[in-house]
Design an enzyme around this catalytic site. Structure first.
Site, PDB file in Angstrom:
ATOM      1  N   ARG A  61     -32.924 -70.918 -32.318  1.00  0.00           N
ATOM      2  CA  ARG A  61     -32.976 -69.461 -32.191  1.00  0.00           C
ATOM      3  C   ARG A  61     -32.893 -68.775 -33.547  1.00  0.00           C
ATOM      4  O   ARG A  61     -33.561 -67.772 -33.789  1.00  0.00           O
ATOM      5  CB  ARG A  61     -31.870 -68.967 -31.270  1.00  0.00           C
ATOM      6  CG  ARG A  61     -32.172 -69.261 -29.809  1.00  0.00           C
ATOM      7  CD  ARG A  61     -31.126 -68.690 -28.863  1.00  0.00           C
ATOM      8  NE  ARG A  61     -31.457 -69.052 -27.502  1.00  0.00           N
ATOM      9  CZ  ARG A  61     -32.115 -68.279 -26.638  1.00  0.00           C
ATOM     10  NH1 ARG A  61     -32.506 -67.081 -26.978  1.00  0.00           N
ATOM     11  NH2 ARG A  61     -32.390 -68.699 -25.425  1.00  0.00           N
ATOM     12  N   HIS A 105     -34.804 -51.473 -20.225  1.00  0.00           N
ATOM     13  CA  HIS A 105     -34.256 -52.481 -19.313  1.00  0.00           C
ATOM     14  C   HIS A 105     -34.417 -51.996 -17.875  1.00  0.00           C
ATOM     15  O   HIS A 105     -34.091 -50.843 -17.564  1.00  0.00           O
ATOM     16  CB  HIS A 105     -32.777 -52.727 -19.625  1.00  0.00           C
ATOM     17  CG  HIS A 105     -32.151 -53.730 -18.718  1.00  0.00           C
ATOM     18  ND1 HIS A 105     -32.391 -55.090 -18.838  1.00  0.00           N
ATOM     19  CD2 HIS A 105     -31.337 -53.591 -17.661  1.00  0.00           C
ATOM     20  CE1 HIS A 105     -31.736 -55.730 -17.882  1.00  0.00           C
ATOM     21  NE2 HIS A 105     -31.092 -54.849 -17.152  1.00  0.00           N
TER      22      HIS A 105
HETATM   23  N1  NHR Z   1     -30.935 -59.100 -27.791  1.00  0.00           N
HETATM   24  C1  NHR Z   1     -29.743 -58.544 -28.024  1.00  0.00           C
HETATM   25  N2  NHR Z   1     -28.982 -59.084 -28.967  1.00  0.00           N
HETATM   26  N3  NHR Z   1     -29.298 -57.454 -27.366  1.00  0.00           N
HETATM   27  C2  NHR Z   1     -30.051 -56.910 -26.398  1.00  0.00           C
HETATM   28  O1  NHR Z   1     -29.597 -55.833 -25.775  1.00  0.00           O
HETATM   29  C3  NHR Z   1     -31.323 -57.475 -26.075  1.00  0.00           C
HETATM   30  C4  NHR Z   1     -31.734 -58.597 -26.822  1.00  0.00           C
HETATM   31  C5  NHR Z   1     -32.961 -59.221 -26.553  1.00  0.00           C
HETATM   32  C6  NHR Z   1     -33.758 -58.756 -25.532  1.00  0.00           C
HETATM   33  C7  NHR Z   1     -34.158 -57.305 -23.567  1.00  0.00           C
HETATM   34  C8  NHR Z   1     -33.436 -57.807 -22.304  1.00  0.00           C
HETATM   35  C9  NHR Z   1     -33.683 -56.974 -21.067  1.00  0.00           C
HETATM   36  O2  NHR Z   1     -34.105 -55.824 -21.131  1.00  0.00           O
HETATM   37  C10 NHR Z   1     -33.337 -57.675 -24.754  1.00  0.00           C
HETATM   38  C11 NHR Z   1     -32.131 -57.009 -25.043  1.00  0.00           C
HETATM   39  C12 NHR Z   1     -34.308 -61.491 -22.296  1.00  0.00           C
HETATM   40  C13 NHR Z   1     -33.212 -62.057 -21.683  1.00  0.00           C
HETATM   41  C14 NHR Z   1     -33.105 -63.556 -21.493  1.00  0.00           C
HETATM   42  O3  NHR Z   1     -32.161 -64.039 -20.913  1.00  0.00           O
HETATM   43  C15 NHR Z   1     -32.204 -61.214 -21.249  1.00  0.00           C
HETATM   44  C16 NHR Z   1     -32.283 -59.847 -21.462  1.00  0.00           C
HETATM   45  C17 NHR Z   1     -33.397 -59.286 -22.104  1.00  0.00           C
HETATM   46  C18 NHR Z   1     -34.412 -60.129 -22.504  1.00  0.00           C
HETATM   47  N4  NHR Z   1     -34.074 -64.352 -22.019  1.00  0.00           N
HETATM   48  C19 NHR Z   1     -34.113 -65.813 -21.994  1.00  0.00           C
HETATM   49  C20 NHR Z   1     -33.548 -66.408 -23.282  1.00  0.00           C
HETATM   50  O4  NHR Z   1     -33.077 -67.547 -23.183  1.00  0.00           O
HETATM   51  C21 NHR Z   1     -35.525 -66.350 -21.915  1.00  0.00           C
HETATM   52  C22 NHR Z   1     -36.303 -65.893 -20.727  1.00  0.00           C
HETATM   53  C23 NHR Z   1     -37.802 -66.128 -20.890  1.00  0.00           C
HETATM   54  O5  NHR Z   1     -38.278 -66.555 -21.975  1.00  0.00           O
HETATM   55  O6  NHR Z   1     -38.554 -65.845 -19.921  1.00  0.00           O
HETATM   56  O7  NHR Z   1     -33.664 -65.803 -24.361  1.00  0.00           O
HETATM   57  O8  NHR Z   1     -33.351 -57.460 -19.974  1.00  0.00           O
HETATM   58  C1  GAR Z   2     -40.617 -54.304 -17.559  1.00  0.00           C
HETATM   59  O1  GAR Z   2     -40.202 -53.982 -16.260  1.00  0.00           O
HETATM   60  C2  GAR Z   2     -39.419 -54.336 -18.487  1.00  0.00           C
HETATM   61  O2  GAR Z   2     -38.466 -53.340 -18.214  1.00  0.00           O
HETATM   62  C3  GAR Z   2     -38.876 -55.688 -18.165  1.00  0.00           C
HETATM   63  O3  GAR Z   2     -39.975 -56.529 -17.982  1.00  0.00           O
HETATM   64  C4  GAR Z   2     -41.107 -55.746 -17.616  1.00  0.00           C
HETATM   65  C5  GAR Z   2     -42.184 -55.926 -18.644  1.00  0.00           C
HETATM   66  O4  GAR Z   2     -43.364 -55.304 -18.247  1.00  0.00           O
HETATM   67  N1  GAR Z   2     -38.043 -56.181 -19.201  1.00  0.00           N
HETATM   68  C6  GAR Z   2     -37.186 -57.160 -18.979  1.00  0.00           C
HETATM   69  O5  GAR Z   2     -36.985 -57.624 -17.884  1.00  0.00           O
HETATM   70  C7  GAR Z   2     -36.470 -57.682 -20.203  1.00  0.00           C
HETATM   71  N2  GAR Z   2     -35.694 -58.804 -19.835  1.00  0.00           N
HETATM   72  P1  GAR Z   2     -44.475 -54.904 -19.312  1.00  0.00           P
HETATM   73  O6  GAR Z   2     -44.756 -56.148 -20.137  1.00  0.00           O
HETATM   74  O7  GAR Z   2     -45.652 -54.563 -18.453  1.00  0.00           O
HETATM   75  O8  GAR Z   2     -43.964 -53.771 -20.122  1.00  0.00           O
END
Ligand code: NHR
Ligand code: GAR
Length: 214
Positions: A61, A105
């Site tokens: 990461r 989100h």
């Molecule tokens: N990073 C931080 N530090 N803080 C936040 O508030 C973040 C962030 C990275 C992304 C978007 C978020 C959402 O809107 C976001 C906010 C991915 C995951 C996740 O678990 C969770 C939340 C969000 C985005 N991702 C997995 C991982 O292991 C992978 C999932 C996949 O690749 O499909 O990183 O919800």
């Molecule tokens: C959107 O609903 C966004 O809020 C959500 O994924 C979708 C992406 O759609 N984000 C997450 O769930 C982050 N974990 P888009 O690619 O069409 O914007």
């Protein structure tokens, strides 16, 4: 004019809404962590520079975060917008861009952080669901909230029907929040967003009630 970057992982409908909104800034790049993200084609069709930083080719990461940060900083953006970006970002990355990075989100935070928000909202039986634009901080989905929109949850909703009702609102509030930031109207104080927005009541948007509530 202020410069912004959009980070995507997939379809990119929020990115499209941002690019179509005529924001008071210039989108200098769209970056995806997945080479097959559908949103990349739309960005290219608009003549916007695109880049792929594939998380799968990086050792861990931290290496991914470092490569992504380097690609972003090449463009020296004022604002970074996560738009359906699906990789959790590490503390060092977040601190580099803290105060100038927003996320959309798909839930009414602090309810349902993380993934699968629509499924969890249905499982809990909440009657209101929605979406939130917040500043990104090291703790996932916990940063200061800029704007939220609520929609009703209907008795016969599925994940698909609920997510598409929420998505309509995402496409309204994300460009609004980005415009406020680019206009210099968002400020952080004591971990909360203080907005200088000529709007009398609140920064919440409520979708009009639907008929057919259970
Ligand atoms: N990073 C931080 N530090 N803080 C936040 O508030 C973040 C962030 C990275 C992304 C978007 C978020 C959402 O809107 C976001 C906010 C991915 C995951 C996740 O678990 C969770 C939340 C969000 C985005 N991702 C997995 C991982 O292991 C992978 C999932 C996949 O690749 O499909 O990183 O919800
Ligand atoms: C959107 O609903 C966004 O809020 C959500 O994924 C979708 C992406 O759609 N984000 C997450 O769930 C982050 N974990 P888009 O690619 O069409 O914007």
């Amino acid at each position: 004019m202020k410069k912004y970057i959009i980070l995507i992982s997939g379809r990119g409908s929020n990115m499209e809404a941002l690019l179509n909104a005529d924001l008071p800034g210039r989108c200098v790049a769209v970056i995806s962590n997945r080479p097959d993200a559908g949103g990349l084609d739309f960005a290219r069709s608009k003549g916007i520079a695109t880049a792929v930083i594939d998380h799968r080719v990086h050792a861990d990461r931290n290496a991914f975060d470092a490569a992504l940060a380097a690609e972003i900083e090449r463009h020296a953006p004022d604002l970074v917008l996560l738009a359906g970006f699906m990789r959790v970002l590490g503390d060092d990355f977040v601190r580099r861009f803290e105060g100038r990075m927003l996320n959309i989100h798909p839930s009414l935070l602090p309810a349902f952080p993380g993934m699968h928000t629509h499924r969890e909202a249905l499982a809990k039986g909440v009657k209101l669901h929605g979406c939130t634009v917040h500043f990104v901080t090291p703790t996932l989905d916990s940063g200061p909230i800029v704007i939220q929109a609520a929609v009703p949850v209907l008795g016969d909703d599925t994940e698909a029907s609920l997510s598409s009702r929420v998505l309509v609102q995402e496409h309204l509030i994300y460009p609004q929040a980005a415009a406020w930031f680019l206009q210099g109207r968002l400020h952080l104080a004591d971990g909360r967003v203080v907005s200088r927005i000529p709007q009398p009541d609140s920064d919440a948007m409520i979708a009009p009630p639907l008929t057919g509530l259970p």
